[in-house]
Design an enzyme around this catalytic site. Sequence first.
Site, PDB file in Angstrom:
ATOM      1  N   LYS A  80       0.831  -1.215   0.000  1.00 34.11           N
ATOM      2  CA  LYS A  80       0.000   0.000   0.000  1.00 34.11           C
ATOM      3  C   LYS A  80       0.863   1.261   0.000  1.00 34.11           C
ATOM      4  O   LYS A  80       0.593   2.203  -0.745  1.00 34.11           O
ATOM      5  CB  LYS A  80      -0.941  -0.020   1.220  1.00 34.11           C
ATOM      6  N   ARG A 153     -10.020  -0.362   9.013  1.00 28.16           N
ATOM      7  CA  ARG A 153      -9.678  -1.771   8.851  1.00 28.16           C
ATOM      8  C   ARG A 153     -10.818  -2.696   9.259  1.00 28.16           C
ATOM      9  O   ARG A 153     -10.699  -3.901   9.122  1.00 28.16           O
ATOM     10  CB  ARG A 153      -8.420  -2.101   9.667  1.00 28.16           C
ATOM     11  N   ARG A 192      11.293  -7.701   6.228  1.00 28.05           N
ATOM     12  CA  ARG A 192      10.955  -6.303   6.497  1.00 28.05           C
ATOM     13  C   ARG A 192      11.597  -5.811   7.783  1.00 28.05           C
ATOM     14  O   ARG A 192      11.544  -6.462   8.815  1.00 28.05           O
ATOM     15  CB  ARG A 192       9.429  -6.149   6.583  1.00 28.05           C
ATOM     16  N   ARG A 225      10.130  -6.655  13.542  1.00 29.03           N
ATOM     17  CA  ARG A 225       9.051  -6.972  14.469  1.00 29.03           C
ATOM     18  C   ARG A 225       9.100  -8.438  14.867  1.00 29.03           C
ATOM     19  O   ARG A 225       9.276  -9.313  14.013  1.00 29.03           O
ATOM     20  CB  ARG A 225       7.699  -6.667  13.818  1.00 29.03           C
ATOM     21  N   ARG A 236      -2.044 -13.472  11.513  1.00 32.38           N
ATOM     22  CA  ARG A 236      -2.460 -12.103  11.242  1.00 32.38           C
ATOM     23  C   ARG A 236      -3.252 -12.009   9.947  1.00 32.38           C
ATOM     24  O   ARG A 236      -4.249 -11.280   9.851  1.00 32.38           O
ATOM     25  CB  ARG A 236      -1.235 -11.181  11.165  1.00 32.38           C
TER      26      ARG A 236
END
Length: 281
Positions: A80, A153, A192, A225, A236
């Site tokens: 995004k 969301r 990431r 993370r 998730r």
Amino acid sequence: MLGRFISQNNSSLRQTLGRSSGASMGAASRSQSSLSSSATAAADESADAVPLGRPSLLRHRTLDGVPLRMLILGAPGAGKGTQSSRIRKHFDIAAVSSGDVLRRNIAEQTPSGLLAKEAVARGDLVSDDLIVSLIQSELSTVSGSWLLDGFPRTLPQAQALDAMLTATDQPLTTVVNLVVPEDVILNRIVERYVHVPSGRVYNLTYNPPRVPGVDDVTGEPLEHRPDDNPESFRRRLKQYHAVTEPLLEYYAGKSVLTQFAGPTSDVIFPQLYSFLDEKFE
């Protein structure tokens, strides 16, 4: 109180408020290199050129004269932020990220930021009405087209956002959903690393920092993370689909939803560009 803000943002905010240690970046990425081919990953996010013969000048006038008010949706790691950046290289559209807005208000200690800081310090989720209020304040400074990333969301959040936008006479005109294969997203997630205070995101394959483990702008440590691993990500993603399906149905029912699918952002962006190309002069 209008529901609750999704927990991922609060995890990032707790890191912003309380953690400053960096993380080692080497082993985690190497252990997941088999998840997708390096050629696919290297191609992803790399090309900003649009093969459509358009000039590079930013375009700001829509054909119908109504500013574009766009929401961009997609699973974690769907790209995004990347698509938002690319869009803004061709169209004069203000980008509003709910996470960035929240972090900035906390850093600047605004009244809303202090309320959010208190909620995070207590371990609570930041309420929807506070997020909507922050977004309303942010959008009040935008006179033309804008795109919103990171909120809503859930269906209650979408309804709360719509109520605010309708009351301020700027309803959503477009909702875009990015559909990317889960194995591709998983590879992005495990590689990431994030500069938590700013929200800048790096990927070891297609967007690595200039110095390993260090933010390009501040020189501060990057963090990986703890839940950016295959097992946590699959949980998730399952939760994401459960809460997002009603959201997509809601926007489809309002005839503002368009979906774009592809294995990489380089495949999706030309589709997205063509879609916007038809809306701008």
